[in-house]
Design an enzyme around this catalytic site. Structure first.
Site, PDB file in Angstrom:
ATOM      1  N   SER A  55       0.825  -1.209   0.000  1.00  0.00           N
ATOM      2  CA  SER A  55       0.000   0.000   0.000  1.00  0.00           C
ATOM      3  C   SER A  55       0.863   1.266   0.000  1.00  0.00           C
ATOM      4  O   SER A  55       0.359   2.355  -0.261  1.00  0.00           O
ATOM      5  CB  SER A  55      -0.941   0.005   1.211  1.00  0.00           C
ATOM      6  OG  SER A  55      -0.203  -0.001   2.420  1.00  0.00           O
ATOM      7  N   HIS A  56       2.162   1.123   0.292  1.00  0.00           N
ATOM      8  CA  HIS A  56       3.031   2.304   0.350  1.00  0.00           C
ATOM      9  C   HIS A  56       4.303   2.133  -0.475  1.00  0.00           C
ATOM     10  O   HIS A  56       5.334   2.733  -0.181  1.00  0.00           O
ATOM     11  CB  HIS A  56       3.319   2.674   1.813  1.00  0.00           C
ATOM     12  CG  HIS A  56       2.102   3.234   2.485  1.00  0.00           C
ATOM     13  ND1 HIS A  56       1.097   2.421   2.954  1.00  0.00           N
ATOM     14  CD2 HIS A  56       1.685   4.503   2.689  1.00  0.00           C
ATOM     15  CE1 HIS A  56       0.119   3.174   3.450  1.00  0.00           C
ATOM     16  NE2 HIS A  56       0.459   4.444   3.304  1.00  0.00           N
ATOM     17  N   PHE A 129       2.192  11.050   2.420  1.00  0.00           N
ATOM     18  CA  PHE A 129       1.616   9.826   1.848  1.00  0.00           C
ATOM     19  C   PHE A 129       2.338   8.571   2.324  1.00  0.00           C
ATOM     20  O   PHE A 129       1.953   7.463   1.970  1.00  0.00           O
ATOM     21  CB  PHE A 129       1.711   9.850   0.312  1.00  0.00           C
ATOM     22  CG  PHE A 129       3.119   9.662  -0.171  1.00  0.00           C
ATOM     23  CD1 PHE A 129       3.629   8.377  -0.335  1.00  0.00           C
ATOM     24  CD2 PHE A 129       3.944  10.735  -0.391  1.00  0.00           C
ATOM     25  CE1 PHE A 129       4.946   8.180  -0.719  1.00  0.00           C
ATOM     26  CE2 PHE A 129       5.258  10.549  -0.788  1.00  0.00           C
ATOM     27  CZ  PHE A 129       5.754   9.277  -0.951  1.00  0.00           C
ATOM     28  N   THR A 168      -6.410   7.973   9.254  1.00  0.00           N
ATOM     29  CA  THR A 168      -5.946   6.603   9.472  1.00  0.00           C
ATOM     30  C   THR A 168      -4.732   6.602  10.408  1.00  0.00           C
ATOM     31  O   THR A 168      -4.191   5.550  10.757  1.00  0.00           O
ATOM     32  CB  THR A 168      -5.615   5.929   8.125  1.00  0.00           C
ATOM     33  OG1 THR A 168      -4.897   6.861   7.297  1.00  0.00           O
ATOM     34  CG2 THR A 168      -6.877   5.515   7.402  1.00  0.00           C
ATOM     35  N   ALA A 188      -1.449   1.778  11.227  1.00  0.00           N
ATOM     36  CA  ALA A 188      -2.550   2.732  11.201  1.00  0.00           C
ATOM     37  C   ALA A 188      -3.396   2.480  12.444  1.00  0.00           C
ATOM     38  O   ALA A 188      -3.505   1.339  12.908  1.00  0.00           O
ATOM     39  CB  ALA A 188      -3.392   2.507   9.949  1.00  0.00           C
ATOM     40  N   ASP A 196      -4.603   0.018   1.591  1.00  0.00           N
ATOM     41  CA  ASP A 196      -4.935  -1.401   1.377  1.00  0.00           C
ATOM     42  C   ASP A 196      -6.351  -1.556   0.841  1.00  0.00           C
ATOM     43  O   ASP A 196      -6.620  -2.417  -0.001  1.00  0.00           O
ATOM     44  CB  ASP A 196      -4.794  -2.181   2.694  1.00  0.00           C
ATOM     45  CG  ASP A 196      -3.524  -3.000   2.709  1.00  0.00           C
ATOM     46  OD1 ASP A 196      -3.266  -3.682   1.716  1.00  0.00           O
ATOM     47  OD2 ASP A 196      -2.791  -2.931   3.707  1.00  0.00           O
ATOM     48  N   ARG A 317       8.263  -9.819   9.253  1.00  0.00           N
ATOM     49  CA  ARG A 317       7.817 -10.107   7.877  1.00  0.00           C
ATOM     50  C   ARG A 317       8.504  -9.150   6.900  1.00  0.00           C
ATOM     51  O   ARG A 317       8.997  -9.558   5.852  1.00  0.00           O
ATOM     52  CB  ARG A 317       6.287  -9.940   7.783  1.00  0.00           C
ATOM     53  CG  ARG A 317       5.724 -10.120   6.380  1.00  0.00           C
ATOM     54  CD  ARG A 317       4.372  -9.455   6.213  1.00  0.00           C
ATOM     55  NE  ARG A 317       4.427  -8.019   6.378  1.00  0.00           N
ATOM     56  CZ  ARG A 317       4.826  -7.170   5.446  1.00  0.00           C
ATOM     57  NH1 ARG A 317       5.165  -7.606   4.256  1.00  0.00           N
ATOM     58  NH2 ARG A 317       4.888  -5.865   5.675  1.00  0.00           N
TER      59      ARG A 317
END
Ligand code: NDP
Ligand code: PYC
Length: 345
Positions: A55-56, A129, A168, A188, A196, A317
Site C-alpha cells: 500500500s506504500h 503519503f 488513518t 494505522a 490497502d 515479515r
C-alpha cells in the site's frame, strides 16, 4: 541484484530495486518535482516496495502524481528549520511533501536528542503519503529510540460512530538493538491502512467486514462502498482513543491541521492529506547512564520471551521481505506497472 525488467508471470513484472528507484524518480521528475524531493520520495517508495508494503510502495506514485496534478503541492518547496527549544525543533515543509522535510530535520533532531536525552521535531505544512517505519528506522540507525505519528484525512469513524472524524493516523516506534535490526512497529490506528482498501478496490477484491462501514453506517465487504463510507478504528474504543491522541499531538499541539481540517483543505481535489507530523527521538544512553547495557539486556530478554513461544516480532515479515527483494527483486502487478508507466507519457 542487477537484472533488467523480466516477465515472471503474465500478470506480474519483476524489477530490481535500482529499477524501482529510477522509475519512481523519473515519474516524480516528469511531474515537476525538484531533484531533492524526487530523490527523497523515490528512496522511500523503493523501501516500501522492497519490504512488500504494497500500500506504500510503487502504488504511491499514482497518488503522488494525482496530488501534484491537483495544483496544491509545491513540488519544489525547500524545507526550513526553526529551533524552538533545546529539545524541540520545527521543520516547515512549505506545502511540499513531508519526506525532504524529515531528511532535513533528522540530523538536528538526533543532535538534540543526544544533548537533551529526548527531543521532538514537528514537521509542519506537509503533504504526507508515506509509511512511517523508514523514519523510525532511520532514527534507530543512529542508536536512538524513535516514535512518529501523523493525522491524515477524516476517513475513520470514532468507535460507536458512523462518520469520519479521524485520519488513518499511523503510529510508529523503533527500538535500536546492538548489532541487529531494530524492534519496529508501524500501524494505522484504523483497522487497516486506507491504501490497502484502495488496492482491494483496484483489484475488485472483497474486504473483511470489520474494516469499514458503508455510507448507511453498515459493515461492508465492498471496498468501493468502504471508500465512500467510513473506515473503522482497530481495537474499537482503544484505537479510537489513540487516533484522537494523534490528532491532538500531531495536530493541535504542533499548530497544524487535524484530519477533518486536512479533508476540508483538500476541498475534493483528491490530493494526499496535508497536515503536520510529530517525531520524537530518545537517547537510551542518556536515560540509561551506567545502566544502559543492563537496559539493553532487559530488552533482549523481552524479545526472546516473545519469539521463544513462536510469536513473531513486528517488522519480521518486512525484514524477511527485504532480504528476498534485495536478492530476487520485487514483483509488481502488471496492471499497476502499466498505470505507473503511463505517468511517464
Ligand atoms: P499492518 O496491520 O499491516 O501492520 C502493522 C504492524 O503490525 C507492522 O509493524 C507489522 O509488522 C505488525 N504485525 C502484523 N502482523 C503481526 C503479527 N502477527 N505479529 C507481530 N506483528 C505483526 O499495517 P497497517 O495497515 O496498519 O499500516 C500499513 C502502513 O501504512 C504503515 O506503514 C503506516 O505507516 C502506513 N500508513 C501511513 C499513513 C499516513 O498518513 N502516512 C496513514 C495510515 C497508514 P510487519 O510489517 O512485519 O508485518
Ligand atoms: O494508507 O491510510 C493510508 C494513508 C493515508 C495517507 C497515506 N497513506
Amino acid at each position: 541484484m542487477s537484472s533488467t525488467v523480466t516477465n515472471d508471470a503474465p500478470e506480474q513484472v519483476v524489477l530490481t530495486l535500482d529499477e524501482v528507484f529510477t522509475l519512481s524518480r523519473n515519474v516524480l521528475l516528469r511531474h515537476g518535482m525538484s531533484e531533492a524531493h524526487a530523490d527523497a520520495i523515490a528512496r522511500v517508495i523503493t523501501q516500501g516496495q522492497r519490504d512488500e508494503c504494497h500500500s506504500h510502495g510503487i502504488y504511491r506514485l499514482l497518488v503522488c502524481a494525482r496530488s501534484l496534478k491537483s495544483g496544491k503541492v509545491d513540488a519544489r518547496a525547500e524545507p526550513t528549520l526553526c529551533d524552538i527549544a533545546p529539545g524541540v525543533l520545527a521543520v516547515d515543509a512549505h506545502y511540499g511533501f513531508s519526506l525532504l522535510a524529515f531528511e532535513t530535520g533528522l540530523p538536528v533532531l538526533a543532535q538534540k536528542a543526544r544533548s537533551q536525552g529526548i527531543a521532538a521535531m514537528a514537521i509542519n505544512h506537509c503533504f504526507h503519503f508515506s509509511a512511517l517505519w523508514p523514519e523510525v528506522e532511520a532514527i534507530a540507525a543512529q542508536g536512538l529510540v524513535g516514535i512518529a505519528m501523523n493525522p491524515s484525512h477524516s476517513w475513520v469513524a470514532p468507535a460507536g460512530g458512523t462518520r469520519g472524524v479521524f485520519g488513518t493516523n499511523p503510529l510508529a516506534f523503533a527500538w535500536p538493538r546492538e548489532g541487529g535490526l531494530p524492534f519496529v512497529f508501524d500501524f494505522a490506528t484504523s483497522a487497516i491502512a486506507r491504501g490497502d482498501i484502495e488496492l482491494h478496490a483496484r483489484e475488485g477484491k472483497p474486504i473483511p467486514p470489520h474494516w469499514a462501514l458503508d455510507s448507511d453506517g453498515q459493515p461492508t465487504t465492498d471496498a468501493r462502498a468502504a471508500l465512500d463510507g467510513a473506515m473503522q478504528t482497530f481495537g474499537g474504543h482503544k484505537g479510537s482513543a489513540l487516533a484522537a491522541m494523534i490528532e491532538l499531538l500531531a495536530g493541535a499541539l504542533i499548530g497544524d491541521l487535524t484530519s477533518m481540517e486536512s479533508q476540508a483543505f483538500d476541498a475534493g481535489a483528491g490530493a494526499s492529506p496535508c497536515h503536520g507530523e510529530l517525531v520524537i527521538a530518545i537517547d537510551p544512553r542518556r536515560f540509561g547512564g551506567d545502566g544502559y547495557e543492563a537496559g539493553q539486556a532487559r530488552a533482549e530478554r523481552l524479545f526472546a520471551a516473545i519469539t521463544a513461544q513462536g510469536a513473531r516480532l513486528p517488522s519480521q515479515r518486512r525484514f524477511e521481505a527485504r532480504g528476498r527483494s534485495e536478492r530476487d527483486g520485487v514483483k509488481v502487478p502488471r496492471a499497476l506497472y502499466d498505470d505507473v508507466l503511463k505517468l511517464l507519457d
